[in-house]
Design a protein around this motif. Structure first.
Motif, PDB file in Angstrom:
ATOM      1  N   TYR A 159      21.010   4.124  79.109  1.00 49.03           N
ATOM      2  CA  TYR A 159      20.008   4.135  80.179  1.00 49.03           C
ATOM      3  C   TYR A 159      20.178   5.399  81.019  1.00 49.03           C
ATOM      4  N   PHE A 160      19.068   6.037  81.349  1.00 50.39           N
ATOM      5  CA  PHE A 160      19.098   7.243  82.166  1.00 50.39           C
ATOM      6  C   PHE A 160      17.907   7.242  83.103  1.00 50.39           C
ATOM      7  N   ASN A 161      18.186   7.399  84.400  1.00 49.76           N
ATOM      8  CA  ASN A 161      17.135   7.508  85.399  1.00 49.76           C
ATOM      9  C   ASN A 161      17.469   8.714  86.269  1.00 49.76           C
ATOM     10  N   PRO A 162      16.654   9.776  86.246  1.00 44.36           N
ATOM     11  CA  PRO A 162      16.967  10.971  87.024  1.00 44.36           C
ATOM     12  C   PRO A 162      17.074  10.712  88.525  1.00 44.36           C
ATOM     13  N   LEU A 163      16.477   9.631  89.014  1.00 41.51           N
ATOM     14  CA  LEU A 163      16.579   9.314  90.440  1.00 41.51           C
ATOM     15  C   LEU A 163      17.984   8.874  90.823  1.00 41.51           C
ATOM     16  N   ASP A 164      18.799   8.458  89.829  1.00 46.26           N
ATOM     17  CA  ASP A 164      20.177   8.038  90.091  1.00 46.26           C
ATOM     18  C   ASP A 164      21.153   9.209  90.045  1.00 46.26           C
ATOM     19  N   CYS A 165      20.658  10.446  89.879  1.00 38.93           N
ATOM     20  CA  CYS A 165      21.515  11.614  89.672  1.00 38.93           C
ATOM     21  C   CYS A 165      21.692  12.446  90.933  1.00 38.93           C
ATOM     22  N   GLU A 210      21.832  17.227  86.005  1.00 36.65           N
ATOM     23  CA  GLU A 210      21.297  16.719  84.735  1.00 36.65           C
ATOM     24  C   GLU A 210      21.669  17.655  83.592  1.00 36.65           C
TER      25      GLU A 210
END
Length: 190
Positions: free
Chosen positions: A62-68, A73
């Motif tokens: 799972y990858f969500n750029p908002l969690d970075c 990235e």
């Protein structure tokens, strides 16, 4: 005139038709990764004398750029999956609960607040110290207040009860508890 005998053709590569229709030839026991979709790998295998192309699709975590954390990235070496340094997310959450103390309880659910989310942690080898170094943080209350609620008891009486209301949370340094990783055990010879 005697008939001439010709050799037979032997397939030495698998043929793959791609989406934009050019043929791709894959050598036996080699893998082709499409430049259009690096998550799909095609492998040419010889099975019972026949060449066959198998397809494998890489499943990314799972990858969500908002969690970075901004600017962290990256794409894995396989060119398919993305990863990043997770952003510390520690926030005030709430849910409705009936407060119970002994034989007394609030007549209606109360909005109870708490801290939730993830904070930074790290486990990294230090050549200088010649050991693993650990950094741990926990999502904890930063600012609280006391609130009052009236509880109704089984005998009909009413009592005032103070409880902690979380107003703000933050990541705070914490002690890292030793992990459960086990060392490989040597077998005894009999």
């Amino acid at each position: 005139m005697p008939e001439k005998c010709c050799g037979t053709c032997v397939q030495t590569k698998c043929t793959l038709l791609t989406a934009d229709n050019p043929k791709v030839y894959i050598e036996i026991n080699k893998t082709y990764v499409s430049p259009e979709d690096k998550c799909v790998h095609y492998t040419c295998k010889k099975i019972n004398g026949q060449l066959s192309t198998s397809q494998m699709t890489v499943i990314c975590p799972y990858f969500n750029p908002l969690d970075c954390e901004p600017g962290t990235e990256t794409t894995h070496a396989n060119g398919c999956c993305k990863t990043c340094k997770p952003r510390s997310v520690c926030e005030v959450l709430s849910n409705k609960e009936v407060i119970k103390v002994g034989k007394c309880e609030s007549p209606q659910p109360v909005n109870m607040t708490y801290c939730g989310g993830h904070c930074g942690s790290m486990s990294k080898y230090s050549a200088e110290a010649n050991k693993m170094m650990h950094k741990c943080e926990c999502c904890q209350e930063f600012k609280t207040s006391q609130k009052k609620v009236e509880l109704t008891c089984d005998n009909g009486s009413k009592v005032q009860h103070l409880y902690v209301h979380v107003e703000a949370c933050q990541c705070k340094p914490a002690e890292c508890v030793p992990g459960t990783t086990t060392k490989p055990q040597r077998r005894r010879r009999r």
